[in-house]
Scaffold this active site. Structure first.
Site, PDB file in Angstrom:
ATOM      1  N   ASP A 187       4.911   6.875   4.307  1.00 28.84           N
ATOM      2  CA  ASP A 187       6.129   6.873   3.854  1.00 28.84           C
ATOM      3  C   ASP A 187       6.536   8.167   3.964  1.00 28.84           C
ATOM      4  O   ASP A 187       7.717   8.614   4.413  1.00 28.84           O
ATOM      5  CB  ASP A 187       6.296   6.156   2.615  1.00 28.84           C
TER       6      ASP A 187
ATOM      7  N   ASP B 292      -1.022   4.620   2.408  1.00 27.90           N
ATOM      8  CA  ASP B 292       0.277   3.819   2.314  1.00 27.90           C
ATOM      9  C   ASP B 292       1.563   4.710   1.900  1.00 27.90           C
ATOM     10  O   ASP B 292       2.605   4.903   2.568  1.00 27.90           O
ATOM     11  CB  ASP B 292       0.226   2.572   1.257  1.00 27.90           C
TER      12      ASP B 292
ATOM     13  N   LYS C  21      -9.723  11.951  -3.007  1.00 27.08           N
ATOM     14  CA  LYS C  21      -9.420  12.610  -4.258  1.00 27.08           C
ATOM     15  C   LYS C  21     -10.946  12.731  -4.879  1.00 27.08           C
ATOM     16  O   LYS C  21     -11.218  12.419  -5.979  1.00 27.08           O
ATOM     17  CB  LYS C  21      -8.664  11.933  -4.947  1.00 27.08           C
TER      18      LYS C  21
ATOM     19  N   TYR D  88      -5.958  -1.913  -3.971  1.00 23.65           N
ATOM     20  CA  TYR D  88      -4.899  -2.914  -3.613  1.00 23.65           C
ATOM     21  C   TYR D  88      -5.691  -4.249  -3.681  1.00 23.65           C
ATOM     22  O   TYR D  88      -5.003  -5.249  -3.806  1.00 23.65           O
ATOM     23  CB  TYR D  88      -4.188  -2.925  -2.301  1.00 23.65           C
TER      24      TYR D  88
ATOM     25  N   ASP E  28      -3.418  15.495  -3.028  1.00 27.39           N
ATOM     26  CA  ASP E  28      -2.202  15.982  -3.523  1.00 27.39           C
ATOM     27  C   ASP E  28      -1.906  17.174  -2.814  1.00 27.39           C
ATOM     28  O   ASP E  28      -0.720  17.311  -2.353  1.00 27.39           O
ATOM     29  CB  ASP E  28      -2.440  16.451  -4.901  1.00 27.39           C
TER      30      ASP E  28
HETATM   31  C1  LIG Z   1       3.894  -4.118   0.328  1.00 25.40           C
HETATM   32  C2  LIG Z   1       2.748  -3.537   0.028  1.00 25.40           C
HETATM   33  C3  LIG Z   1       1.567  -4.625   0.194  1.00 25.40           C
HETATM   34  C4  LIG Z   1       2.134  -2.465   0.976  1.00 25.40           C
HETATM   35  C5  LIG Z   1       2.885  -1.581   1.707  1.00 25.40           C
HETATM   36  O1  LIG Z   1       3.801  -1.015   1.019  1.00 25.40           O
HETATM   37  C6  LIG Z   1       2.528  -1.250   3.055  1.00 25.40           C
HETATM   38  O2  LIG Z   1       1.463  -1.741   3.737  1.00 25.40           O
HETATM   39  O3  LIG Z   1       3.246  -0.337   3.631  1.00 25.40           O
HETATM   40 MG   LIG Z   2       4.305   0.916   2.153  1.00 20.37          MG
END
Ligand SMILES: CC(C)CC(=O)C(=O)O
Ligand SMILES: [Mg+2]
Ligand SMILES: NC(=O)C1=CN([C@@H]2O[C@H](COP(=O)(O)OP(=O)(O)OC[C@H]3O[C@@H](n4cnc5c(N)ncnc54)[C@H](O)[C@@H]3O)[C@@H](O)[C@H]2O)C=CC1
Length: 368
Positions: free
Chosen positions: A251, A247, A191, A141, A223
């Site tokens: 999620d 990240d 990885k 990033y 993975d």
């Molecule tokens: C929006 C991005 C910079 C990062 C992201 O998805 C997060 O930090 O959860």
């Molecule tokens: Mg995110």
């Protein structure tokens, strides 16, 4: 206690959920005799619309001078076609880097009452308690400053993934220290079968582990980790990983908890120092402006703010207990309701916050 909190609502549901977080902080301040002063500013799409850039220097300076930062989320379809350096999401990266917030703590706790909100089997998710420790200011990033930018239609584009030994060392320490206060196991996700940065990552994690012989360490390829996280999540205690993997995996982990609307986070530089607190989710353009966003991730982020930046453990506990009580009593936001004929009482963004505030007031009364 007197503290200054910079509030950055951002875009979409960011504004809606941050408003609710402040109501909860105000309630805690009133009941426990604290003074929280808020300074609001625009970032992301809102800053682009007003000032032509996603993050102003003066916004960063305000944050540097604050005791904590509360953030909603940034981005949305309106700004999706802008060039890279103007993307609202770059504001977030700029803040994280500018404030030195290298450690992102994302707890994944499955609250008993909402087990049925998960699409996974009860026996898989019940009792899950994982702490994702995500490296936040390195990796792909960020890359090199002069990497140039992709222009639509060009034949190729490039992102660079870089990690230094020191960047890995400091996040490894955060993970091992956290494990000491928990179930004493760290799973490092990389990885290393393909990526050079992951080979360095693994080496440094192993080296730091020498200082923590009481902690069990395992390495897992990303993975496999993505699969294990939904197959058998209870095998994890602390999961430490690099920026992009963290990240994505966090999620994914929200599915265990029932909704991403329940997932808080803290981004820290040093223990007890300035921190930034935000829900894990984004701006949810599909539900923005409808009054149905789940504010609990933000409210739980406010609890983390009180605990990590202000050392207010009891106040943080009161918020977390109130959230659990509201869920135990059957109150839900729409994202936590799987079927139309679910009998649970469904509330909007403001209404569920009012319930949380009710429970906070009740528990403060009991304690006094
Ligand atoms: C929006 C991005 C910079 C990062 C992201 O998805 C997060 O930090 O959860
Ligand atoms: Mg995110
Ligand atoms: N930290 C940040 O500022 C982040 C910003 N984004 C940005 O947000 C925008 C939308 O991204 P998406 O990929 O759609 O991710 P998202 O997290 O905004 O939404 C994904 C799904 O989860 C639901 N959801 C998210 N938060 C919710 C909540 N509090 N209550 C109920 N439902 C909720 C949404 O309705 C949507 O269906 C993009 O511009 C993206 O770049 C995305 C992730 C993080």
């Amino acid at each position: 206690m007197e503290k200054k909190i910079v509030v950055l609502p951002g875009d979409g549901i960011g504004k809606e959920v941050v408003d609710e977080g402040i109501k909860v902080l105000d309630t805690v301040a009133e009941l426990f005799g604290h003074q929280f002063k808020y300074e609001e500013d625009v970032i992301g799409g809102a800053a682009l619309d007003q000032f032509g850039i996603p993050l102003r220097e003066e916004t960063l300076e305000k944050c540097q001078q604050a005791d904590a930062v509360l953030l909603g989320a940034v981005g949305g379809p309106k700004w999706d076609t802008l060039p890279g350096h103007l993307r609202p999401e770059k504001a977030l990266l700029g803040l994280r880097k500018g404030l030195g917030l290298f450690a992102n703590l994302r707890p994944v706790e499955v609250f008993g009452p909402v087990v049925e909100s998960s699409t996974l089997k009860r026996e898989v998710v019940e009792g899950v308690d994982v702490l994702v420790v995500r490296e936040l200011t390195g990796g792909i990033y960020f890359g090199l400053k002069d990497r140039g930018e992709y222009d639509s239609g060009e034949a190729w584009a490039k992102d660079e993934c870089i990690y230094s030994v020191e960047e890995v060392r400091r996040i490894a320490k955060v993970a091992f220290e956290a494990a000491r206060g928990r179930r004493k196991k760290v799973t490092s996700v990389d990885k290393a079968n393909v990526l050079e940065t992951s080979r360095l990552w693994r080496e440094v994690i192993q080296e730091v582990h020498q200082e923590y012989p009481d902690i069990e360490l395992e390495h897992m390829l990303v993975d496999n980790a993505a699969m294990q996280l939904v197959r058998q999540p209870k095998q994890f205690d602390v999961l430490v990983t690099e920026n992009m993997f963290g990240d994505i995996l966090s999620d994914e982990a929200s599915v265990l908890a029932g909704s991403i609307g329940l997932m808080p986070s803290a981004s820290l530089a040093d223990a007890g120092g300035l921190g930034m607190y935000e829900p894990v989710h984004g701006t949810a353009p599909d539900i923005a402006g409808q009054g149905k966003a789940n504010p609990l991730a933000t409210i739980l982020s406010c609890a983390m703010l009180l605990r990590y930046s202000f050392g207010l453990e009891q106040e943080a506990d009161v918020i977390e207990t109130a959230v659990k009580s509201a869920l135990e009593q059957g109150w839900r936001t729409p994202d936590l309701v799987l079927s139309q004929d679910d009998p649970k009482s469904v509330l909007g963004t403001t209404e569920i916050t009012n319930k949380i505030i009710e429970y906070i007031r009740k528990s403060a009364l009991i304690q006094s």
